[in-house]
Scaffold this motif. Structure first.
Motif, PDB file in Angstrom:
ATOM      1  N   ASP A 109       1.019  -1.063   0.060  1.00  0.00           N
ATOM      2  CA  ASP A 109      -0.004   0.035   0.220  1.00  0.00           C
ATOM      3  C   ASP A 109       0.724   1.145  -0.027  1.00  0.00           C
ATOM      4  O   ASP A 109       0.629   2.444  -0.672  1.00  0.00           O
ATOM      5  N   THR A 120      -5.926   0.948   1.944  1.00  0.00           N
ATOM      6  CA  THR A 120      -5.564   1.319   0.946  1.00  0.00           C
ATOM      7  C   THR A 120      -5.727   2.908   0.383  1.00  0.00           C
ATOM      8  O   THR A 120      -4.980   3.549   0.145  1.00  0.00           O
ATOM      9  N   ILE A 151      -0.530  -2.483  -5.610  1.00  0.00           N
ATOM     10  CA  ILE A 151      -1.490  -2.696  -4.918  1.00  0.00           C
ATOM     11  C   ILE A 151      -2.304  -3.719  -5.273  1.00  0.00           C
ATOM     12  O   ILE A 151      -2.580  -4.616  -4.178  1.00  0.00           O
ATOM     13  N   SER A 206      -5.531  -5.828  -3.011  1.00  0.00           N
ATOM     14  CA  SER A 206      -6.473  -4.808  -2.715  1.00  0.00           C
ATOM     15  C   SER A 206      -6.821  -3.970  -3.903  1.00  0.00           C
ATOM     16  O   SER A 206      -6.516  -4.440  -4.899  1.00  0.00           O
TER      17      SER A 206
END
Length: 295
Positions: free
Chosen positions: A22, A92, A133, A138
């Motif tokens: 992230d 995130t 990411i 995510s």
């Protein structure tokens, strides 16, 4: 007891990798938006594009705007979509919003050169950041959530078309906000650069070619491929539609750079062989990236 400890260690390790992904992804995305895309007066689709347009009109911080826009989308995702994925996305989105405003406040440099170069490099930075990411399972929220909500309403709509539709609407609105059609055209270029760089990182390292060979010399071809290239081959029993004869069809997966060698082997054994070459989006396992023998 030992099993519980190992599970906890694995859980903390995965959480640490998620946070690292992230952070790195959000930082690259923030650099791309602030240092390249923002000074070019373009909207590259997604929540970032909406935030950039509002920033242009009212001067509000990009990160805070992105978070505010994402809140109702995250609520909709929590109620209508996968809650586990939504929890990861919330983390995130917070990372991306905070880091975006930190980069905007602390980084004095912005590229002020050619607009095409600006949107291209901005798209690349954003694409690589998003890929990092996505690698941790995510999403960046925003356009991804909108696309999934559209799919829920229209089940037969493909994900790529749904995301493209959302980005197209945002890019179209940017013409009115920035007062020039070039804003939309450069925005499209930036989206293409984002998509290509993201796919290159997610899939490009593992791309290859799947070769299907129909030849009376398939056994000789397979033997030389295995001996000289250390690649596995597979035979399938098949029946010719015209001749009705049973024969063996040969298939082989190779790295893209190795295809010319395979072609040379085939041509040497049977210049009249019928060959089908299909690009593979991802190839992993024995002999490729992810081979357990090389870990």
């Amino acid at each position: 007891m030992e099993t519980i400890v190992m599970k906890n260690r694995k859980k903390w390790r995965e959480t640490g990798l998620d946070i690292l992904g992230d952070f790195a992804g959000a930082l690259l995305q923030a650099i791309g938006v602030w240092c390249f895309i923002e000074p070019s007066r373009i909207a590259p689709g997604g929540v970032s594009g909406i935030a950039l347009m509002i920033n242009h009109l009212f001067g509000l911080p990009i990160g805070a705007l992105s978070l505010a826009i994402n809140i109702p989308l995250l609520l909709a995702s929590w109620l209508l979509l996968n809650r586990g994925m939504t929890l990861k996305t919330i983390r995130t989105v917070i990372f991306m919003s905070v880091i975006q405003d930190l980069v905007s406040a602390l980084c004095p440099w912005q590229y002020a050169g050619d607009r095409l170069v600006s949107c291209a490099f901005g798209g690349i930075f954003v694409g690589v950041g998003l890929a990092l990411i996505f690698m941790r399972n995510s999403t960046s929220g925003g356009g991804d959530i909108l696309a999934k909500l559209l799919q829920k309403r229209f089940p037969y709509m493909q994900t790529g078309y749904a995301i493209m539709l959302v980005d197209f609407v945002i890019v179209t609105i940017s013409v009115l906000v920035f007062g020039e059609i070039e804003a939309a055209l450069y925005g499209i270029i930036s989206i293409v650069c984002t998509t290509q760089s993201m796919d290159a990182l997610l899939y490009g390292l593992n791309r290859g070619s799947l070769i299907t060979i129909h030849s009376v010399k398939n056994e000789e071809i397979a033997h030389e491929i295995m001996e000289t290239m250390d690649r596995g081959t597979t035979f399938y029993k098949s029946i010719g539609g015209f001749s009705g004869k049973e024969c063996l069809t040969l298939t082989c997966a190779v790295d893209r750079k190795q295809f010319p060698i395979v072609k040379e082997i085939i041509d040497r054994h049977d210049p009249h062989a019928f060959v089908i070459v299909s690009p593979t989006k991802e190839t992993y396992g024995e002999g490729f990236i992810g081979d357990p023998r090389k870990l």
